[in-house]
Design a protein around this motif. Structure first.
Motif, PDB file in Angstrom:
ATOM      1  N   ASN B 141       0.842  -1.123   0.013  1.00  0.00           N
ATOM      2  CA  ASN B 141      -0.047   0.003   0.100  1.00  0.00           C
ATOM      3  C   ASN B 141       0.934   1.604   0.091  1.00  0.00           C
ATOM      4  OD1 ASN B 141       1.043   0.172   2.688  1.00  0.00           O
ATOM      5  ND2 ASN B 141      -1.116  -0.651   3.507  1.00  0.00           N
ATOM      6  N   LYS B 142       0.323   2.315   0.027  1.00  0.00           N
ATOM      7  CA  LYS B 142       1.031   3.838  -0.017  1.00  0.00           C
ATOM      8  C   LYS B 142       1.901   4.063   1.113  1.00  0.00           C
ATOM      9  CE  LYS B 142       0.138   8.685  -0.252  1.00  0.00           C
ATOM     10  NZ  LYS B 142      -0.958   9.683   0.142  1.00  0.00           N
ATOM     11  N   GLN B 143       1.412   3.204   2.308  1.00  0.00           N
ATOM     12  CA  GLN B 143       2.382   3.468   3.515  1.00  0.00           C
ATOM     13  C   GLN B 143       3.522   2.725   3.184  1.00  0.00           C
ATOM     14  OE1 GLN B 143       1.182   1.355   7.111  1.00  0.00           O
ATOM     15  NE2 GLN B 143       1.850   3.047   8.387  1.00  0.00           N
ATOM     16  N   ILE B 144       3.695   1.356   2.723  1.00  0.00           N
ATOM     17  CA  ILE B 144       4.824   0.631   2.537  1.00  0.00           C
ATOM     18  C   ILE B 144       5.472   1.262   1.437  1.00  0.00           C
ATOM     19  CG2 ILE B 144       5.702  -1.666   1.629  1.00  0.00           C
ATOM     20  CD1 ILE B 144       3.275  -2.764   3.078  1.00  0.00           C
ATOM     21  N   ILE B 145       5.153   1.774   0.397  1.00  0.00           N
ATOM     22  CA  ILE B 145       5.705   2.381  -0.556  1.00  0.00           C
ATOM     23  C   ILE B 145       6.545   3.694  -0.149  1.00  0.00           C
ATOM     24  CG2 ILE B 145       5.682   3.808  -2.761  1.00  0.00           C
ATOM     25  CD1 ILE B 145       3.251   1.753  -3.590  1.00  0.00           C
ATOM     26  N   LEU B 146       6.027   4.433   0.704  1.00  0.00           N
ATOM     27  CA  LEU B 146       6.521   5.592   1.019  1.00  0.00           C
ATOM     28  C   LEU B 146       7.604   5.150   2.184  1.00  0.00           C
ATOM     29  CD1 LEU B 146       3.584   8.169   1.846  1.00  0.00           C
ATOM     30  CD2 LEU B 146       5.612   8.575   0.401  1.00  0.00           C
ATOM     31  N   LEU B 147       7.577   4.168   2.991  1.00  0.00           N
ATOM     32  CA  LEU B 147       8.615   3.545   3.668  1.00  0.00           C
ATOM     33  C   LEU B 147       9.577   3.199   3.092  1.00  0.00           C
ATOM     34  CD1 LEU B 147       9.299   3.070   6.688  1.00  0.00           C
ATOM     35  CD2 LEU B 147       8.287   0.676   6.275  1.00  0.00           C
ATOM     36  N   THR B 232      16.529  17.861  19.679  1.00  0.00           N
ATOM     37  CA  THR B 232      15.282  17.176  19.301  1.00  0.00           C
ATOM     38  C   THR B 232      15.222  16.904  17.588  1.00  0.00           C
ATOM     39  OG1 THR B 232      14.301  18.592  21.014  1.00  0.00           O
ATOM     40  CG2 THR B 232      12.879  17.820  19.250  1.00  0.00           C
ATOM     41  N   PHE B 233      15.824  17.823  16.937  1.00  0.00           N
ATOM     42  CA  PHE B 233      15.860  17.755  15.507  1.00  0.00           C
ATOM     43  C   PHE B 233      16.618  16.412  15.138  1.00  0.00           C
ATOM     44  CE2 PHE B 233      18.065  18.512  11.425  1.00  0.00           C
ATOM     45  CZ  PHE B 233      16.999  18.745  10.678  1.00  0.00           C
ATOM     46  N   VAL B 234      17.668  16.608  15.671  1.00  0.00           N
ATOM     47  CA  VAL B 234      18.544  15.116  15.282  1.00  0.00           C
ATOM     48  C   VAL B 234      17.887  13.984  15.472  1.00  0.00           C
ATOM     49  CG1 VAL B 234      20.720  13.795  15.939  1.00  0.00           C
ATOM     50  CG2 VAL B 234      20.940  16.397  15.677  1.00  0.00           C
ATOM     51  N   TYR B 235      17.070  14.111  16.934  1.00  0.00           N
ATOM     52  CA  TYR B 235      16.303  12.503  17.205  1.00  0.00           C
ATOM     53  C   TYR B 235      15.349  12.489  16.383  1.00  0.00           C
ATOM     54  CZ  TYR B 235      13.841   9.503  20.323  1.00  0.00           C
ATOM     55  OH  TYR B 235      13.285   8.439  20.851  1.00  0.00           O
ATOM     56  N   ASP B 236      14.545  13.370  16.065  1.00  0.00           N
ATOM     57  CA  ASP B 236      13.391  13.392  15.108  1.00  0.00           C
ATOM     58  C   ASP B 236      13.911  12.830  13.678  1.00  0.00           C
ATOM     59  OD1 ASP B 236      11.736  13.732  17.181  1.00  0.00           O
ATOM     60  OD2 ASP B 236      11.225  15.833  16.561  1.00  0.00           O
ATOM     61  N   SER B 237      15.083  13.320  13.177  1.00  0.00           N
ATOM     62  CA  SER B 237      15.481  13.072  11.909  1.00  0.00           C
ATOM     63  C   SER B 237      16.334  11.830  11.859  1.00  0.00           C
ATOM     64  CB  SER B 237      16.579  14.137  11.530  1.00  0.00           C
ATOM     65  OG  SER B 237      16.005  15.433  11.550  1.00  0.00           O
ATOM     66  N   SER B 238      16.574  11.092  12.842  1.00  0.00           N
ATOM     67  CA  SER B 238      17.059   9.821  12.855  1.00  0.00           C
ATOM     68  C   SER B 238      16.326   8.565  12.500  1.00  0.00           C
ATOM     69  CB  SER B 238      17.992   9.642  14.131  1.00  0.00           C
ATOM     70  OG  SER B 238      18.362   8.284  14.489  1.00  0.00           O
ATOM     71  N   PRO B 239      16.712   7.866  11.932  1.00  0.00           N
ATOM     72  CA  PRO B 239      15.841   6.602  11.332  1.00  0.00           C
ATOM     73  C   PRO B 239      15.874   5.487  12.489  1.00  0.00           C
ATOM     74  CG  PRO B 239      18.001   6.779  10.106  1.00  0.00           C
ATOM     75  CD  PRO B 239      17.930   7.790  10.887  1.00  0.00           C
ATOM     76  N   TYR B 240      16.698   5.890  13.646  1.00  0.00           N
ATOM     77  CA  TYR B 240      17.035   5.017  14.428  1.00  0.00           C
ATOM     78  C   TYR B 240      16.251   4.943  15.769  1.00  0.00           C
ATOM     79  CZ  TYR B 240      20.623   3.516  10.995  1.00  0.00           C
ATOM     80  OH  TYR B 240      21.171   3.371   9.811  1.00  0.00           O
ATOM     81  N   ASN B 241      15.110   5.440  15.826  1.00  0.00           N
ATOM     82  CA  ASN B 241      14.288   5.663  16.967  1.00  0.00           C
ATOM     83  C   ASN B 241      13.021   5.224  16.687  1.00  0.00           C
ATOM     84  OD1 ASN B 241      13.285   7.590  15.352  1.00  0.00           O
ATOM     85  ND2 ASN B 241      14.118   9.379  16.405  1.00  0.00           N
ATOM     86  N   ASP B 247       5.010   4.894  15.121  1.00  0.00           N
ATOM     87  CA  ASP B 247       6.027   6.177  15.089  1.00  0.00           C
ATOM     88  C   ASP B 247       6.125   6.490  13.370  1.00  0.00           C
ATOM     89  OD1 ASP B 247       6.390   6.681  17.266  1.00  0.00           O
ATOM     90  OD2 ASP B 247       8.300   5.580  17.438  1.00  0.00           O
ATOM     91  N   LEU B 248       5.648   5.762  12.573  1.00  0.00           N
ATOM     92  CA  LEU B 248       5.998   5.812  11.322  1.00  0.00           C
ATOM     93  C   LEU B 248       5.655   7.390  10.467  1.00  0.00           C
ATOM     94  CD1 LEU B 248       5.022   2.575   9.355  1.00  0.00           C
ATOM     95  CD2 LEU B 248       7.136   3.560   9.930  1.00  0.00           C
ATOM     96  N   ASN B 249       4.670   8.192  10.904  1.00  0.00           N
ATOM     97  CA  ASN B 249       4.406   9.455  10.699  1.00  0.00           C
ATOM     98  C   ASN B 249       5.568  10.495  10.755  1.00  0.00           C
ATOM     99  OD1 ASN B 249       4.078   9.174  13.282  1.00  0.00           O
ATOM    100  ND2 ASN B 249       2.470  10.705  13.458  1.00  0.00           N
ATOM    101  N   ARG B 250       6.512  10.005  11.443  1.00  0.00           N
ATOM    102  CA  ARG B 250       7.690  10.829  11.487  1.00  0.00           C
ATOM    103  C   ARG B 250       8.989  10.202  10.741  1.00  0.00           C
ATOM    104  NH1 ARG B 250      10.751  10.495  16.447  1.00  0.00           N
ATOM    105  NH2 ARG B 250       9.846   8.885  17.240  1.00  0.00           N
ATOM    106  N   PHE B 251       8.503   9.209   9.906  1.00  0.00           N
ATOM    107  CA  PHE B 251       9.769   8.537   9.178  1.00  0.00           C
ATOM    108  C   PHE B 251      10.179   9.664   8.036  1.00  0.00           C
ATOM    109  CE2 PHE B 251      12.231   5.329   7.105  1.00  0.00           C
ATOM    110  CZ  PHE B 251      12.684   4.744   8.272  1.00  0.00           C
ATOM    111  N   PRO B 252       9.085  10.364   7.417  1.00  0.00           N
ATOM    112  CA  PRO B 252       9.332  11.076   6.320  1.00  0.00           C
ATOM    113  C   PRO B 252      10.256  12.324   6.636  1.00  0.00           C
ATOM    114  CG  PRO B 252       7.113  10.870   6.103  1.00  0.00           C
ATOM    115  CD  PRO B 252       7.688  10.379   7.304  1.00  0.00           C
TER     116      PRO B 252
END
Lengths: 305, 279
Positions: B141-147, B232-241, B247-252
């Motif tokens: 689905n769209k979510q998986i494609i975006l991920l 906070t910016f680094v944490y939110d930008s990291s793909p390892y949290n 939490d996926l909405n923060r992935f973009p």
């Protein structure tokens, strides 16, 4: 055009260290130009600059009439092949693929001439064997094949016979002479093995501490090297006083061997030996080698400075 | 430029690197699946993998950002590092190919290898999810494609950084070591930053046990001001949290930051490579 490569006041500094000091050199078209110098003299740095691997601090050079500052130099470089320090080949590819890659680098689309090129350097039967499994001699020859891609007008070879066995050296010499004679390719070559270089070069430049000490052709060199005759006798000790009396220039090598630098006939030598009650065993030519000439040149320079 | 690109891709194929990337990526996909199944078996009393659904796919795709950057570091070392250490890059420069073109062609191959790696790993995960007997309703689905797109961008950003290391360090193994240390730091630093950010501004502490008096005290470990914003910016930008799929909405944001890192690193590389003297 008489000179395929003209170097004008080329300097290269690394910080406060002047590696090249205002080098001016003309490489005649079709020549085999030997660059003679000790380790650290600046030979490799000069060759790196000429091949575009390094930028000069000041000065220029022109390749096939195109100045180094001109943007066209990039396209003219396609007419130049090189090996700097060691052959730059992919060890995980076959000889054919290595050559083909260089063809692609040069923008060539036809690969039909690759087998001929491999045959020229005697690598025609290597098939799919990876270059990493080649002997040093084979790798050097592959390096030459890569450098020869696109039939360059000039080859720049930095120590191409380094580490080769005697057979490999002879093979390399034959290949280079063949390239020079058949393709009229100009070759700028440096080597520590000066005896070998003297069998190849038509011109020489002697470089020491970043400066060109002298440039000359091989015929000029032949005129300048000290001619000597090597004398084998039963006793040099008894012969020397007679030579001193006759003002003959000589150098004693050991108790039975000496070199005579004065132009003197063999019969005169035998006569003087008889006078000294010495038997002459043999007289042979023992002209000064390229190495000896270079060392004398360096010694003179150091004496002046 | 075209010559350099053709040459790099020819080498990519002829040296067998393309095949190795494809095989290794499929193995990465399988390893990630096995890891997830083992985690499930340890977690659930029934000691069997959970039913495979889209969440299973998302969980596995998220794990790719932990593995592919390390594989990418090795690829850059083997492919580009070897080009520098074997001095074959000199053959290109001596034939008039600019350093800029050399950089771009190496970047292009590395990026293609990384993208292929993500696609093949994802394909392995998806095919497993699609055909395993305990599957539920599995579909892309769209979510998986975006991920997958985000994971790809993040991995490409790592690749650009590793390529930079390989081109500007003299020894490929030092460059590889730096790349691996950097990747490891990025992976491990997120939880540390998360822990720091979770420190409370003040805490309630008993000041007198006899009277049972409590009072608020300032927490000396609390990070405030600009540093907090940066962390906070680094944490939110990291793909390892991302602990869970919620939490996926923060992935973009992680993908956008990674994209910026890719552009900046590549631009820096392209400018600085012009003066680079390869040995």
């Amino acid at each position: 055009m008489d000179n395929v490569l003209e170097i004008k006041n080329l300097c290269k500094d690394y910080g406060k260290f002047h590696v090249l000091k205002s080098i001016t050199l003309d490489i005649p078209n079709g020549s085999i130009f030997g660059l003679v110098g000790r380790n650290g003299a600046g030979k490799t740095t000069l060759m790196r600059i000429l091949t575009g691997l390094s930028e000069p601090t000041s000065g220029t050079y022109s390749l096939a009439g195109i100045e180094s500052s001109d943007k066209k130099i990039l396209s003219v470089r396609r007419r130049m092949g090189s090996i700097i320090e060691s052959p730059a080949i992919y060890k995980n590819l076959s000889a054919y693929d290595n050559v083909k890659l260089q063809y692609i680098n040069l923008g060539m689309t036809s690969f039909e001439s690759i087998p001929d090129l491999l045959e020229l350097v005697d690598l025609q039967g290597t098939g799919k064997k990876k270059a990493g499994k080649f002997s040093l001699g084979m790798r050097q020859r592959l390096g030459i094949a890569v450098a020869l891609c696109g039939k360059p007008d000039i080859l720049i070879l930095d120590e191409p016979i380094n580490g080769l066995d005697p057979q490999g050296i002879i093979q390399m010499r034959e290949i280079l002479l063949r390239i020079n004679h058949e393709r009229h390719t100009t070759i700028l070559i440096s080597s520590h093995i000066l005896e070998e270089l003297s069998k190849l070069a038509t011109h020489y430049a002697f470089i020491e501490k970043g400066e060109i000490l002298q440039t000359l052709s091989s015929s000029e060199l032949m005129g300048k090297v000290r001619k000597a005759s090597r004398l084998k006798v039963t006793s040099t000790e008894r012969l020397c006083p007679v030579f001193d009396r006759e003002c003959i220039e000589y150098k004693v090598e050991d108790e039975e061997t000496l070199d005579i630098f004065t132009d003197i006939t063999a019969s005169k030598v035998v006569a003087l030996a008889n006078e000294a009650n010495v038997e002459v065993i043999s007289i042979t030519d023992n002209n000064e080698s390229l190495e000896g000439y270079f060392m004398n040149l360096v010694a003179k320079r150091d004496g002046i400075s | 430029m075209i010559c350099s690109l053709k040459s790099s891709f020819y080498r990519f194929v002829r040296t067998g690197m393309l095949t190795k990337v494809l095989v290794f990526s499929a193995l990465i996909g399988l390893a990630v699946i096995i890891n997830t199944c083992l985690d499930d078996m340890m977690m659930y009393l029934i000691r069997r993998p959970r039913y495979v659904d889209n969440t299973f796919i998302i969980t596995n795709v998220l794990k790719l950002v932990y593995v592919i950057p390390f594989a990418s570091a090795v690829f850059c070392s083997v492919f580009t590092g070897s080009e520098i250490s074997m001095r074959s890059v000199n053959n290109k420069i001596a034939t008039g190919i600019t350093r800029f073109s050399v950089y771009l062609s190496e970047l292009a191959v590395s990026v293609v290898a990384t993208v292929l790696s993500v696609i093949v790993s994802f394909a392995a995960i998806f095919l497993f999810a699609k055909y395993v007997p305990v599957k539920e309703n599995v579909k892309i689905n769209k979510q998986i494609i975006l991920l997958v797109l985000s994971v790809t961008i993040i991995c490409i950003a790592f690749t650009a950084l590793f390529l930079w290391f390989q081109l500007f360090f003299r020894h490929k193994f030092i460059a590889l070591a730096c790349s691996l240390v950097m990747a490891l730091t990025v992976v491990t630093v997120s939880p540390v930053i998360g822990g720091l950010l979770e420190e409370p501004y003040r805490y309630y502490v008993m000041t007198d046990e006899e009277t049972g008096t409590y009072e608020w005290r300032a927490n000396p470990y609390y990070i405030g001001g600009t540093l907090r914003n940066v962390l906070t910016f680094v944490y939110d930008s990291s793909p390892y949290n991302f602990d869970s799929v919620t939490d996926l909405n923060r992935f973009p944001q992680a993908a956008v930051t990674a994209g910026m890192i890719f552009v900046l690193t590549s631009a820096t590389g392209m400018v600085s490579v012009k003066k680079k003297e390869f040995l």
